[in-house]
Write an enzyme that holds these catalytic residues in place. Structure first.
Site, mmCIF file in Angstrom:
data_model
loop_
_atom_site.group_PDB
_atom_site.id
_atom_site.type_symbol
_atom_site.label_atom_id
_atom_site.label_comp_id
_atom_site.label_asym_id
_atom_site.label_seq_id
_atom_site.Cartn_x
_atom_site.Cartn_y
_atom_site.Cartn_z
ATOM 1 N N TYR A 152 40.282 41.206 56.842
ATOM 2 C CA TYR A 152 41.653 41.354 57.351
ATOM 3 C C TYR A 152 42.595 41.881 56.265
ATOM 4 O O TYR A 152 43.547 42.597 56.570
ATOM 5 C CB TYR A 152 42.141 40.040 57.968
ATOM 6 C CG TYR A 152 41.454 39.768 59.282
ATOM 7 C CD1 TYR A 152 40.346 38.924 59.349
ATOM 8 C CD2 TYR A 152 41.854 40.416 60.448
ATOM 9 C CE1 TYR A 152 39.671 38.725 60.542
ATOM 10 C CE2 TYR A 152 41.186 40.228 61.649
ATOM 11 C CZ TYR A 152 40.093 39.373 61.685
ATOM 12 O OH TYR A 152 39.415 39.203 62.869
ATOM 13 N N ASN B 39 46.669 44.931 70.537
ATOM 14 C CA ASN B 39 46.602 45.411 69.159
ATOM 15 C C ASN B 39 47.342 44.475 68.208
ATOM 16 O O ASN B 39 48.348 43.876 68.577
ATOM 17 C CB ASN B 39 47.171 46.834 69.066
ATOM 18 C CG ASN B 39 46.374 47.792 69.934
ATOM 19 O OD1 ASN B 39 45.264 47.480 70.359
ATOM 20 N ND2 ASN B 39 46.962 48.938 70.214
ATOM 21 N N ASP C 37 48.283 45.697 65.174
ATOM 22 C CA ASP C 37 49.114 46.531 64.291
ATOM 23 C C ASP C 37 50.564 46.491 64.783
ATOM 24 O O ASP C 37 50.840 45.995 65.871
ATOM 25 C CB ASP C 37 48.582 47.977 64.268
ATOM 26 C CG ASP C 37 48.660 48.672 65.631
ATOM 27 O OD1 ASP C 37 47.629 49.154 66.133
ATOM 28 O OD2 ASP C 37 49.776 48.706 66.216
ATOM 29 N N HIS D 211 47.103 39.087 71.072
ATOM 30 C CA HIS D 211 46.012 38.768 70.140
ATOM 31 C C HIS D 211 46.513 38.563 68.710
ATOM 32 O O HIS D 211 45.723 38.592 67.760
ATOM 33 C CB HIS D 211 44.943 39.870 70.161
ATOM 34 C CG HIS D 211 44.186 39.933 71.448
ATOM 35 N ND1 HIS D 211 43.423 41.019 71.799
ATOM 36 C CD2 HIS D 211 44.075 39.063 72.464
ATOM 37 C CE1 HIS D 211 42.879 40.806 72.988
ATOM 38 N NE2 HIS D 211 43.253 39.636 73.421
ATOM 39 N N CYS E 217 49.748 29.200 58.950
ATOM 40 C CA CYS E 217 49.337 28.071 58.115
ATOM 41 C C CYS E 217 48.682 27.004 58.990
ATOM 42 O O CYS E 217 49.327 26.463 59.904
ATOM 43 C CB CYS E 217 50.543 27.473 57.390
ATOM 44 S SG CYS E 217 50.089 26.041 56.391
ATOM 45 N N CYS F 90 51.313 28.566 51.231
ATOM 46 C CA CYS F 90 52.147 28.771 52.427
ATOM 47 C C CYS F 90 53.612 28.746 52.002
ATOM 48 O O CYS F 90 54.028 27.830 51.285
ATOM 49 C CB CYS F 90 51.883 27.643 53.430
ATOM 50 S SG CYS F 90 53.125 27.516 54.726
ATOM 51 N N SER G 287 39.106 49.305 76.685
ATOM 52 C CA SER G 287 37.776 49.454 77.308
ATOM 53 C C SER G 287 37.560 48.468 78.454
ATOM 54 O O SER G 287 36.563 48.568 79.175
ATOM 55 C CB SER G 287 36.698 49.219 76.247
ATOM 56 O OG SER G 287 36.847 47.908 75.697
ATOM 57 N N GLU H 27 38.070 57.637 78.319
ATOM 58 C CA GLU H 27 36.889 57.599 79.192
ATOM 59 C C GLU H 27 37.078 56.457 80.176
ATOM 60 O O GLU H 27 37.893 55.558 79.924
ATOM 61 C CB GLU H 27 35.625 57.358 78.344
ATOM 62 C CG GLU H 27 35.701 56.062 77.571
ATOM 63 C CD GLU H 27 34.743 55.994 76.390
ATOM 64 O OE1 GLU H 27 34.975 55.146 75.530
ATOM 65 O OE2 GLU H 27 33.803 56.807 76.332
ATOM 66 N N ALA I 228 45.602 59.428 74.666
ATOM 67 C CA ALA I 228 46.890 58.759 74.913
ATOM 68 C C ALA I 228 48.043 59.614 74.413
ATOM 69 O O ALA I 228 49.111 59.666 75.037
ATOM 70 C CB ALA I 228 46.891 57.392 74.228
HETATM 71 N N1 APR Z 1 43.408 57.880 73.774
HETATM 72 C C1 APR Z 1 43.136 57.067 74.848
HETATM 73 N N2 APR Z 1 42.097 56.186 74.874
HETATM 74 C C2 APR Z 1 41.305 56.150 73.780
HETATM 75 C C3 APR Z 1 41.506 56.983 72.645
HETATM 76 C C4 APR Z 1 42.620 57.880 72.678
HETATM 77 N N3 APR Z 1 42.903 58.686 71.660
HETATM 78 N N4 APR Z 1 40.522 56.712 71.728
HETATM 79 C C5 APR Z 1 39.733 55.755 72.286
HETATM 80 N N5 APR Z 1 40.201 55.427 73.518
HETATM 81 C C6 APR Z 1 39.687 54.424 74.452
HETATM 82 C C7 APR Z 1 38.165 54.269 74.412
HETATM 83 O O1 APR Z 1 37.593 55.142 75.354
HETATM 84 C C8 APR Z 1 37.983 52.814 74.818
HETATM 85 O O2 APR Z 1 37.905 52.682 76.238
HETATM 86 O O3 APR Z 1 40.201 53.175 74.025
HETATM 87 C C9 APR Z 1 39.286 52.146 74.339
HETATM 88 C C10 APR Z 1 39.127 51.263 73.107
HETATM 89 O O4 APR Z 1 38.311 50.188 73.472
HETATM 90 P P1 APR Z 1 37.953 49.029 72.412
HETATM 91 O O5 APR Z 1 37.554 49.640 71.145
HETATM 92 O O6 APR Z 1 37.009 48.123 73.105
HETATM 93 O O7 APR Z 1 39.363 48.302 72.148
HETATM 94 P P2 APR Z 1 40.152 47.271 73.067
HETATM 95 O O8 APR Z 1 39.901 47.508 74.517
HETATM 96 O O9 APR Z 1 41.555 47.270 72.618
HETATM 97 O O10 APR Z 1 39.455 45.876 72.647
HETATM 98 C C11 APR Z 1 39.928 44.694 73.248
HETATM 99 O O11 APR Z 1 38.538 43.355 71.862
HETATM 100 O O12 APR Z 1 37.586 43.247 69.832
HETATM 101 C C12 APR Z 1 38.528 42.675 70.625
HETATM 102 O O13 APR Z 1 40.525 41.542 70.077
HETATM 103 C C13 APR Z 1 39.926 42.781 70.029
HETATM 104 O O14 APR Z 1 41.988 43.430 71.089
HETATM 105 C C14 APR Z 1 40.625 43.741 70.975
HETATM 106 C C15 APR Z 1 39.865 43.548 72.277
#
Ligand code: APR
Length: 238
Positions: free
Chosen positions: A60, A96, A98, A113, A121, A140, A181, A207, A223
């Site tokens: 992290y 996210n 960030d 998340h 702490c 802390c 995803s 996708e 995006a």
């Molecule tokens: N524009 C749009 N979509 C995108 C792009 C882009 N430039 N790049 C990637 N993607 C899509 C991918 O196709 C995928 O479906 O974003 C998705 C990212 O999926 P993950 O990597 O699984 O991320 P996320 O869905 O945010 O994960 C959910 O899982 O690991 C845990 O806590 C973590 O918050 C996270 C949660």
């Protein structure tokens, strides 16, 4: 179609991919994804933290430092613009950790998340803004104990502010999912909740996600292209 008033927007790692932040599952630009580079059990579970806190802190600390070098992209900027001018209810629920939504200017943001730029702490339960490393066990700022951990929700832990999210879904006329995803619950279930409550549902993703079949409409692409176009559309610019 009734006039859209209340909007809930769910964002995932895909919305930050074009800012150069790795996604978890589908690699950015063909590179390995985060969970291909690191074992979830080691770096994203409370058990992993007990087993090897140094490994978790290093992971992290690296990510916390990296996001501070990244900039919001066109998708973040467009959502911030919408947030600034939308007079009805709007909530950006992000998975996210960030701070790119906020750095783009968005205000109505909920981090379900957690956040990289906060430390939690485990002794006094306080949360503090944090930009540095935790590896060295810094004290802390509130209780001085050396029990800080990343303020990130790990697998097996409850996401934050679920009541507020469900209240927003209850009211939503439109639910939009961007760059996720659909692999992780409870976020992956929001589209079904929203739909069952009568909302229109739209997916913007590179996708098809695991939940694509649940959406009234899916638009595939980056995006950084899809979100500004959708924001222009919903603001009537078409
Ligand atoms: N524009 C749009 N979509 C995108 C792009 C882009 N430039 N790049 C990637 N993607 C899509 C991918 O196709 C995928 O479906 O974003 C998705 C990212 O999926 P993950 O990597 O699984 O991320 P996320 O869905 O945010 O994960 C959910 O899982 O690991 C845990 O806590 C973590 O918050 C996270 C949660």
């Amino acid at each position: 179609m009734n006039r859209i008033r209340n909007i809930v927007i769910l964002t995932g790692a895909g919305v930050s991919a074009e800012s150069g932040i790795d996604t978890f599952r589908a690699g950015t630009d063909g590179g390995p994804s985060l969970w291909e580079q690191h074992r979830i059990e080691d770096v994203a579970t409370p058990e992993g933290f007990v087993r090897d806190p140094d490994l978790v802190h290093r992971f992290y600390d690296m990510r916390r430092a990296a996001i501070q070098q990244k900039q919001p992209n066109a998708a973040h900027m467009a959502l911030a613009r919408l947030d600034a001018v939308w007079t009805d209810n709007l909530l950006i629920v992000t998975q996210n950790v960030d701070d790119l939504h906020e750095r783009a200017g968005a205000r109505r943001v909920l981090h379900m998340h957690g956040e990289h730029l906060k430390a939690w702490c485990t002794a006094c339960r306080s949360r503090s803004a944090w930009r540095e490393a935790l590896f060295g066990r810094p004290p802390c700022p509130v209780c001085q104990s050396r029990s800080l951990r990343p303020d990130v929700v790990w697998f097996g832990e409850m996401p934050y502010e679920m009541d507020r999210i469900h209240a927003a879904l209850l009211d939503a006329d439109l639910f939009v999912s961007i760059g996720t995803s659909g692999a992780v619950y409870p976020a992956a279930g929001f589209v079904r909740n929203a739909r069952d409550l009568g909302a229109q549902t739209l997916e913007l993703n590179l996708e098809p996600s695991q939940g694509s079949a649940m959406f009234h409409e899916t638009r595939l692409g980056k995006a950084g292209d899809l979100v500004p176009a959708w924001v222009a559309e919903i603001l009537g610019g078409g």
